[in-house]
Design a protein around this motif. Structure first.
Motif, PDB file in Angstrom:
ATOM      1  N   UNK A  80       0.863  -1.187   0.000  1.00 44.56           N
ATOM      2  CA  UNK A  80       0.000   0.000   0.000  1.00 44.56           C
ATOM      3  C   UNK A  80       0.896   1.233   0.000  1.00 44.56           C
ATOM      4  N   UNK A  81       0.305   2.385  -0.236  1.00 47.47           N
ATOM      5  CA  UNK A  81       1.083   3.622  -0.364  1.00 47.47           C
ATOM      6  C   UNK A  81       1.856   3.903   0.931  1.00 47.47           C
ATOM      7  N   UNK A  82       3.200   3.833   0.898  1.00 49.35           N
ATOM      8  CA  UNK A  82       3.996   4.032   2.115  1.00 49.35           C
ATOM      9  C   UNK A  82       3.914   5.466   2.655  1.00 49.35           C
ATOM     10  N   UNK A  83       3.830   6.448   1.756  1.00 49.03           N
ATOM     11  CA  UNK A  83       3.760   7.844   2.199  1.00 49.03           C
ATOM     12  C   UNK A  83       2.468   8.081   2.967  1.00 49.03           C
ATOM     13  N   UNK A  84       1.362   7.606   2.397  1.00 48.56           N
ATOM     14  CA  UNK A  84       0.072   7.764   3.084  1.00 48.56           C
ATOM     15  C   UNK A  84       0.081   7.014   4.407  1.00 48.56           C
ATOM     16  N   UNK A  85       0.735   5.857   4.414  1.00 49.57           N
ATOM     17  CA  UNK A  85       0.816   5.055   5.633  1.00 49.57           C
ATOM     18  C   UNK A  85       1.556   5.803   6.742  1.00 49.57           C
ATOM     19  N   UNK A  86       2.704   6.347   6.404  1.00 47.09           N
ATOM     20  CA  UNK A  86       3.494   7.070   7.400  1.00 47.09           C
ATOM     21  C   UNK A  86       2.770   8.341   7.874  1.00 47.09           C
ATOM     22  N   UNK A  87       2.172   9.050   6.928  1.00 46.05           N
ATOM     23  CA  UNK A  87       1.448  10.272   7.290  1.00 46.05           C
ATOM     24  C   UNK A  87       0.259   9.958   8.199  1.00 46.05           C
ATOM     25  N   UNK A  88      -0.380   8.827   7.933  1.00 44.77           N
ATOM     26  CA  UNK A  88      -1.517   8.440   8.774  1.00 44.77           C
ATOM     27  C   UNK A  88      -1.082   8.158  10.214  1.00 44.77           C
ATOM     28  N   UNK A  89       0.200   7.861  10.378  1.00 44.10           N
ATOM     29  CA  UNK A  89       0.748   7.606  11.719  1.00 44.10           C
ATOM     30  C   UNK A  89       1.498   8.814  12.272  1.00 44.10           C
ATOM     31  N   UNK A  90       1.243   9.972  11.672  1.00 43.75           N
ATOM     32  CA  UNK A  90       1.810  11.219  12.224  1.00 43.75           C
ATOM     33  C   UNK A  90       3.220  11.549  11.773  1.00 43.75           C
TER      34      UNK A  90
END
Length: 284
Positions: free
Chosen positions: A271-281
């Motif tokens: 899945x999109x790693x950037x969106x993943x990291x951003x979703x975790x702050x």
């Protein structure tokens, strides 16, 4: 008849005077017997001359008229005085009412200004409180990123993305990039982006030396092309804990860190790693 009239010019009396004189004259004539002499010519022939005005009561009538005029003048003066007093009172009341209304308006304006000032102060206090909360929140997030094991963070401190997610090219067997590449010189520290458990640590084919972590939220993260691995399968790690060093092993054109976010530990569930990291702050 024996009536005589004094010679000379005389001013005609006023209506009231004439009426009064006529009445007095009649009374006088009756009292003196002139009326009787008119009725009896024989008696009138030997009558005495007409009495003087002050003897007939005319002076008394004139005095009454003067007194009446004085009373009328006094009454008119009293009425005028009352009218003047009433006018001054009305003017004073109007002025007092005007001042009262002006005072009321001034007080209303003052209250409105005070209310606006209180509302402004309240809004400013709320804004300051919100700013303080936001500042505290930012500080907490920053502290969490800097403290291992407390929150998500970048896998390579201070790094940036050099190759985006789903980039196309012949370097990848699927035709597109299944993760993102972070800039990292060979031997740079690679850390776990969050707390988790090591489920894979070793050679990963095209990924070279790689590590796969099962995160506490049930998702998975992968770290590829490592020059060395510092953890073992089954080991628990915290966010920010070093798990290896970056390199250029496997299918790589130079030192960097390949990072993936997955729903399972296997290839193809990315899945999109950037969106993943951003979703975790994490700021990426």
């Amino acid at each position: 008849m024996a009536f005589t009239r004094a010679t000379g010019k005389h001013r005609a009396p006023g209506r009231l005077t004439r009426t009064g004189a006529k009445a007095v004259g009649v009374a006088t004539l009756a009292a003196t017997g002139v009326i009787g002499s008119l009725a009896s010519p024989a008696l009138a022939a030997g009558a005495s001359p007409a009495p003087a005005a002050d003897e007939t009561g005319l002076a008394q009538i004139m005095s009454i008229e003067n007194t009446l005029a004085d009373r009328i003048d006094a009454q008119a003066a009293a009425q005028q005085h009352q009218a003047d007093v009433a006018q001054k009172k009305a003017a004073a009341e109007a002025e007092a009412k005007k001042k009262a209304e002006a005072k009321k308006k001034a007080e209303a304006k003052k209250k409105a200004a005070e209310k606006a000032a209180r509302a402004k102060a309240k809004a400013e206090a709320a804004a300051r409180a919100e700013e303080a909360r936001e500042s505290t929140s930012r500080a907490a997030r920053s502290s969490a990123r800097a403290t291992p094991g407390t929150s998500y963070q970048l896998p390579v401190a201070g790094s940036y993305v050099t190759t985006g997610y789903k980039s196309s090219g012949s370097l990848w067997s699927s035709g597109s990039h299944s993760g993102i590449d972070f800039h990292a010189a060979s031997g740079s520290s690679v850390v776990a982006v969050g707390a988790g458990t090591v489920v894979e640590a070793g050679w990963g084919g095209a990924y070279g030396n790689n590590i796969v972590l099962r995160m506490t939220d049930g998702t998975y993260t992968q770290y590829g092309h490592l020059s060395s691995i510092g953890v073992a399968v089954g080991q628990s790690v915290g966010a920010g804990q070093r798990i290896g060093l970056s390199g250029s092993t496997g299918n790589s054109t130079g030192p960097h860190l390949h990072f993936e976010a997955r729903t399972t530990p296997s290839y193809g569930s990315d899945m999109d790693p950037v969106a993943y990291l951003r979703a975790h702050g994490v700021t990426v």
